[in-house]
Enzyme design. Sequence first.
Site, PDB file in Angstrom:
ATOM      1  CG  ASP A 625      -1.767   1.216   1.345  1.00  0.00           C
ATOM      2  OD1 ASP A 625      -2.627   1.388   0.473  1.00  0.00           O
ATOM      3  OD2 ASP A 625      -1.564   2.002   2.288  1.00  0.00           O
ATOM      4  CG  HIS A 628       3.296   6.380  -4.378  1.00  0.00           C
ATOM      5  ND1 HIS A 628       2.343   5.443  -4.744  1.00  0.00           N
ATOM      6  CD2 HIS A 628       2.627   7.318  -3.674  1.00  0.00           C
ATOM      7  CE1 HIS A 628       1.156   5.807  -4.289  1.00  0.00           C
ATOM      8  NE2 HIS A 628       1.306   6.939  -3.632  1.00  0.00           N
ATOM      9  CG  ASP A 758      -7.730   3.062  -3.414  1.00  0.00           C
ATOM     10  OD1 ASP A 758      -8.220   2.999  -2.285  1.00  0.00           O
ATOM     11  OD2 ASP A 758      -6.642   2.561  -3.728  1.00  0.00           O
TER      12      ASP A 758
END
Length: 1609
Positions: A625, A628, A758
């Site tokens: 999760d 980045h 999402d």
Amino acid sequence: MTEDITLTKKFLTGTILPLLYALPLEDDGSPDNAKTYVRIPLYRHQSCHLRFMLKKGSMAANNQPMLNIYQGSTFAYSVPFHADQHHCDIELKTPGAYAYHVSFMIQQKDKDNMISRKGDTGYFVVEPRLYNDLPLDAVMIESVIPKWMGPLSQWQPHIDLIKQSGYNMIHFAPMQQRGGSDSPYSIHDQLLFADDLFHSNHHHHQEEEEEDYVIVLPEKQERIDLVRSVLHDIQTKHGIMCLSDVVWNHTSYDSPFLIDHPDAGYNLENSPHLVPAYELDTALVELSKEMDNHGLPRRINTVQDVEAIVSYIKKHIFPRLQLWEYKTVDITPYTNDAIKGILLNPKSSPMLLSYQQQLLLQQKQDHNETTTTTTTPVLLEKNQPIDILANLFGQFAMKDTYQPGIRGSRSLDLTRAISFVQAMIKMGYRLVGVDKSIVIASSFSSKNDDNNKDHDNNTKVDKNRKDDTENDNDNDDNDINNVTTVIAIFNKLLSQYNLVQYQEYDQDVEIALENIRSRMIYTRLDETGPCYGEINASCPIVESYFTRLDNKIALANNGWIWNADPMQDFAGPESSAYLRRQVICWGDCVKLRYGKSPNDNPWLWNHMREYTELVATLFDGVRIDNCHSTPIHVAEYLLNAARHVRPDLYVLAELFTGSPEMDLHFVSKLGIHALVREAMQAWDPHELSRLVHRHGGKPVGSMDQDLNWRVVPFNTPTFDGAQQSMKKKKNDQKQKALLIPIEHASPPRALFMDCTHDNQTPFQKRTAQDTLPNAALVAFSDCATGSVKGYDEIYPYLLDVVEEKRLYSTFLQHPVGIVDFKAQLQKLHLSMSLEGFTEVHVHHEGDYIMVHRQHPETHEGYLLIAHTSFPSPSKEKIKPIRLHMTQLSYVFGASLKVESLKDGEDEKNNKYLMGLASQCIDLPSPRLIQEQDDTNDNIHVTIELPKDGSFGPGSIYVFKTSIGEQLDEEIERLVTHVPDTVIEPLDLLDCNVVLYRCEGEELDATGGNGVYDIPGWGKLPYAGLEGFMSVLRPIVRDNDLGHPFCDNLRRGSWAMDYVQNRLKSYPHCQPLVNWFTLRFDTIQKKLPDFLIPKYFAITIHSIYQRVCDHALSKMSPLVYDNLDPFVHRLALCTVQMYGNVPSTGLYPCHHAKQDEEDQVPIGSLAAGLPHFSHGYMRTWGRDVFISLRGLLLVTGQYEAAKQHILAFAATLNHGIMPNLLDAGRSPRYNARDAVWFFMQSVQDYYHIAPNGPSILQERVKRRFPKDYTHVPVDQGYTWECTIAELVQEILQQHAQGIHFREHNAGKKIDSQMRDQGFNIDITVDWDSGVLVGGNIWNCGTWMDKMGESEKAGNKGYPGTPRDGAPIEITGLLKSSLRWVLQLYRKKQFSWTGVEVDNKTITYKEWNDLLQKNFERVYYIPRDPSQDKNYKVDSKIIHRRGIYKDVYKATWPYTEYQFRPNLSVAMVVAPELFDPIHATECLQLMNQVLLGPLGMKTLDPADKRYRPFYNNSEDSEDFDTSKGRNYHQGPEWVWPTGYYLRAAHQFGTLTPPQIARILRHHREHIQSSIWAGLPELTNKDGETCWDSCFTQAWSASGLLDLIFDMQQQK
């Protein structure tokens, strides 16, 4: 587009071969920039190996290279490279992320010791073997939120529906105990599974009501066991793998460990740089409580409300906080009195002087050096602007007491600060002006010239200053101690230093205000935002950035930043993101602070490792999760721990870096197997088709697998780590492996999801009807696919993982949404992935998207037609869907109808989540119309879409396609099988026709048909197969099916007709024509047009390989048996250059030898292509005989070599050979050197050819009478002599002197040359024995460029006359004399000498004369004191330790020019040279003249050096106009062969060093579309576009070298 190789090929026996992936490396062992990352799949029943290949001659190859392998960042092992083949193989057994680099030893320059060096790091990922051997691209995932599934005991209906829908993996959001927000991504306890996963145990008490009970939850370990049991059942009973998120970035704000381990987060003690941000955040929270008190609106209804709040914050909050004090220097302590006190205190003087000296010393040192006085040198220099000076002032004078969380902690060391000012004054800096506009300028006042003014700053300039530190006069001494001056400059510097801090603060405020404004608008006014209500303490103006524990500990909350650098910690000290309010914050999550290694935060690293290992023991994979924002070193550490527990762990990542390069960095370092990508991100059908194309697969008709993969011999080595050596297994028999070249870096795999948990649903972003076509398009992609629970059921809205409390419904009435058709699509996706349908074509028209997914070998496929349903339908009509030569069968079709949603309808059921009411209608097959043309050859199928609206938006059709049963195997066998009877009739001249022939040759041979011209691309270099291969190679490598040539092949049969028709006039080629006809007819009549490029390429490739191999088989064992492809490519240049053209040849009747009834075809050597290909310019005397040894003798073409010797011998005139042969018709005699290269070739033939000595007795019919009178060709050839007699004639003519004028002298034969240039004069200098000839108006050696520009005035001026005695002619003369002496001793030559002036001079005398004088007249000594011993003019010498280029030149300067010609003499007559002198000279040639491919034709230090040749230039430059500098610097390739032969002969280069030099030639001949080596290059190997792109002598010189080195072995 995924271009990864994921298929295997089965051997004919049915056994599966080992896979051998081949990765070429660069010069130093680094990966190619385009191949820094590769991924390789593993198969359980097939071994897999990775071969690292160094290029022969590369820096690493011959210097003890070792391959060093790392698993993650941990060193694993080293493997040596194979000493001869320069590769090493490793077997891939364990999945994971690996790094590698090649290390090797290299000698330090000018030192004897060796040092270790290494190439750049590359990465490869060994992919996991999933459950049931499922390929990674066959994974089909559904994301679920466990808290909406209810307790584990109630999961079965959900699992059944997931199974029914066709998914084979479930992605679970975190199952761990959730925090106070109830978000699964805000974890309260990472090691404890959530309470609501488990049934409660009911212990009823008789005295209580029946509904009263006590909840008893399982303990931690029991919970783990229960979860493990459920997951095990899901896999074993349903065949579904399970995957879980791992959340490494943050923890819930109420995680208990934050109290005990506050250092796990970014608090104000371990991260004091956050204090200003915390103060601002606190002020905003407090303001939220007191909005009424300040007249601010609590409820935001308009943008004006937002602006009012922002204005208040700007005018009141920021000024009150005074946050600039955290940045600036408090000026209060630095009063004028304090400065005076230091300046006037005698005790301060030594310290001040010491600091000044430090600064001024540093100013004189090199910028790259460090000093002993400070860690970072302060480089104070003249004329620096004020901002630079202030920055340097801060670096030098600032104390190390700065603490970012304490106001006013920036302070100065006043003594150092004053000394900095004094050093400035000492360097000449002064103040100009007395008001606020004051600036600092550089003044160089001079006692000698007060009137010299600087126009920029009106200060005095000292032109006599020699050093910055030398102006120690009285005025300067006064200035540096002048209190007023020092104080003024000090204050100016300090103000400027603070100004920068104030400007930075102003920028912080401006950005923070803008982010507060935009965040308020989004959260309170934007319809797509959360639409918060009233502003108060629990719902502040903007989200709080900090979690406050017990009002004592403040921890930074986590979040994300638009376009952030993922490699920067946005909560770290280098970032101002929290102060600038750039973080889009998750108020329920505290950001975890790991530091740089486990040592920085041992408890946190250990805790998160335990958490990760727990997940890895239970789940088949993990989804990282917020990858980045995860520190990459943390993720690497935790993934290594997870893989240690489960080696075959499947790793997904939510990674959005905004950069493909950064994505690749994360993927390669972490070994991520797929990145989450989403179809719902497309805003229209065109963008959706682009995404499908990107993630779809390789193009239909790809060729790399068929043409570049091959079966090779392979022995599996074992590595003996202790002995550092490779050993073969005992009883190891030769095996075979399937070699798979790695042509490109592997793009990251995608998990292509129709929708994620999402993002918004089709109902929200498009229309609900698009649910079906969107899902179908994803299913047809050749990659892992996925969806979210609720998509198939057609949930109307994105579900909030925080606020949503309802459960997934188990009370579903089937059919549900698109579930049944999703199952069919999933089944199809699985079968296509398992069976290897890796090729995909995507076509888009209006609202329609068509995807054709096909098998690369059988060419069976599936065609999807999807009618998308975006909000604004396209008006574009779809064209008829017509399939050529394709069989079509209908599979299924459907159309989704969704009932409209009434207001509030989705809230009617407040307990369970339900989808929209819908119906998925089963569609019958559309009408399929089969058509064929009159010949019955071209069959088409047209799909007629219904016009009744049944195939409306939200509909799909699926068809199965094929090209016919077993037709693929039939055609594959047909185009790859080349019977021997097709190839055997071809001789080398036929091979020249079949493989090569440039435009000029083809036009000459056909009378008008040149090379093939590709529309939109251009002409091929050759008419033959090499021409087609030149364009096909990159197409095959890159699967570039969009290339204009592929389009040309699909549109018509022009290329196929060209290939076969041009060969019909050649009798030996008739079987080949028939072979082509059958194959091309089959391709055209039986294949759909999209497969024609592929099978054309296979056909051309198959016959090309056979013809090349056939040509090589007709060559010497040195060539044919050689395993080095470079040797083969050089040898094929023989075939390239040796051919027949009607316009010219070796004889006037060029096609046959004279006086033979059986006329045997005779070819002629072209000097170079394309410029010297036909007519009188094709065959040159010197070019032929420089090339003859390498191209004809070394390759075993002895008859062709003999015919060239005899043909030129026939044209001997006045003792010299023609420069241009012109088939003996009108030969031109303007070459002094050609006859001596001829003599060398006869000698070479004598030594190399079988029965070589017989050449001396070969009889030659002479073109001209004995008195050399010029006669027409039909009156020639009237007398004959032997070659031995011809040799004597040559020597005799030169000895007695040659003096004649060229026949037809004048513009008819040369329009550029001046009249004197047509006079040919050659004499012997009997003082030294050398041949002296030529004049300054002609150029009789290979450096033969004549000036042509009237504009520049160089017309008639040779660029390089080289009159006198060129060194190579002297060497060739010596070689000839030595040889005839040997022949005489063997009684094979009757003559002992020559007659000169009625006197006999023996060959021994002439030979000895040359030997005695050569060094004296040619060598230029290194030591000037030795000049007296040599024939040199010391005044002219500009480089020593070399040999003259010529001797006795008209212009003495030209004798001393350093050129590469001397290496010819070194090779043919090494006895002439003093070994020490020769060695030193060769070393200089290496340093000065050697270029990447060629040798500089002139010393770069020479004033006439002009290294760029442009023949079309017509400027006023005398040296370069019209290319007069042809040989004045451009780098010619053929001398490289002679230089390397000389260097090898004299021992100045070892074989590995020679191999290293040749690496450029290897790369060039492999990559050049002309398949040869060029005539010349410009400076440093830059392409010269006026050069021949392949030249005979360029290739021959290297074949000569290879022959020499082989002979020595």
